[in-house]
Design a protein around this motif. Structure first.
Motif, PDB file in Angstrom:
ATOM      1  N   UNK A  12     -21.735 -23.536  -1.000  1.00 39.35           N
ATOM      2  CA  UNK A  12     -22.974 -23.136  -0.317  1.00 39.35           C
ATOM      3  C   UNK A  12     -22.745 -22.998   1.187  1.00 39.35           C
ATOM      4  N   UNK A  13     -21.960 -23.896   1.759  1.00 43.42           N
ATOM      5  CA  UNK A  13     -21.667 -23.802   3.196  1.00 43.42           C
ATOM      6  C   UNK A  13     -20.872 -22.528   3.478  1.00 43.42           C
ATOM      7  N   UNK A  14     -19.935 -22.207   2.598  1.00 45.30           N
ATOM      8  CA  UNK A  14     -19.162 -20.975   2.791  1.00 45.30           C
ATOM      9  C   UNK A  14     -20.032 -19.741   2.657  1.00 45.30           C
ATOM     10  N   UNK A  15     -21.150 -19.856   1.924  1.00 47.08           N
ATOM     11  CA  UNK A  15     -22.115 -18.754   1.812  1.00 47.08           C
ATOM     12  C   UNK A  15     -23.190 -18.841   2.888  1.00 47.08           C
ATOM     13  N   UNK A  16     -23.028 -19.768   3.812  1.00 50.73           N
ATOM     14  CA  UNK A  16     -23.933 -19.957   4.955  1.00 50.73           C
ATOM     15  C   UNK A  16     -25.355 -20.341   4.539  1.00 50.73           C
ATOM     16  N   UNK A  17     -25.458 -21.209   3.532  1.00 50.51           N
ATOM     17  CA  UNK A  17     -26.751 -21.749   3.135  1.00 50.51           C
ATOM     18  C   UNK A  17     -26.979 -23.045   3.904  1.00 50.51           C
ATOM     19  N   UNK A  18     -28.227 -23.334   4.240  1.00 51.04           N
ATOM     20  CA  UNK A  18     -28.534 -24.495   5.075  1.00 51.04           C
ATOM     21  C   UNK A  18     -28.693 -25.800   4.297  1.00 51.04           C
ATOM     22  N   UNK A  19     -28.990 -25.764   3.012  1.00 49.74           N
ATOM     23  CA  UNK A  19     -29.356 -26.984   2.294  1.00 49.74           C
ATOM     24  C   UNK A  19     -28.279 -28.054   2.270  1.00 49.74           C
TER      25      UNK A  19
END
Length: 105
Positions: A22-29
């Motif tokens: 998710x971080x690599x997809x630039x998601x904030x959660x």
């Protein structure tokens, strides 16, 4: 003695891997509060500079640094969980070997 109980560690590893993706997809959660605050502050600062007609280079660099620190944190967390899982497996194998060697035959 059966297999070592690594279900909790396996679940944590899977969760951390999901967070890393998710971080690599630039998601904030998956970000912690410090990282989330840094990303949002840089985004707000960059948007303010856009409105004023100025360069956003520094804000973009701050955002990228925040994402990189989050990715580094999650990679280290996954490595630590893998190490802990391996330690549990090794301890179980050592206990099993000790039990076998102290048997009747």
């Amino acid at each position: 003695m059966g297999k070592p109980d690594t279900r909790r560690l396996d679940r944590e590893i899977r969760l951390s891997a999901r967070k890393l993706e998710a971080v690599r997809n630039r998601e904030l959660w998956p970000l912690d509060s410090h990282e989330r605050r840094a990303v949002l502050a840089a985004a707000v600062g960059g948007s303010y500079r856009v409105v004023r007609g100025r360069s956003t280079g520094q804000a973009e660099q701050r955002i990228e640094t925040a994402w990189q620190s989050a990715e580094t944190r999650l990679v280290a967390e996954i490595a630590a969980l893998h190490t802990e899982r391996q330690r549990v497996v090794n301890e179980a194998a050592k206990a099993k070997a000790a039990k076998k060697s102290s048997g009747w035959w």
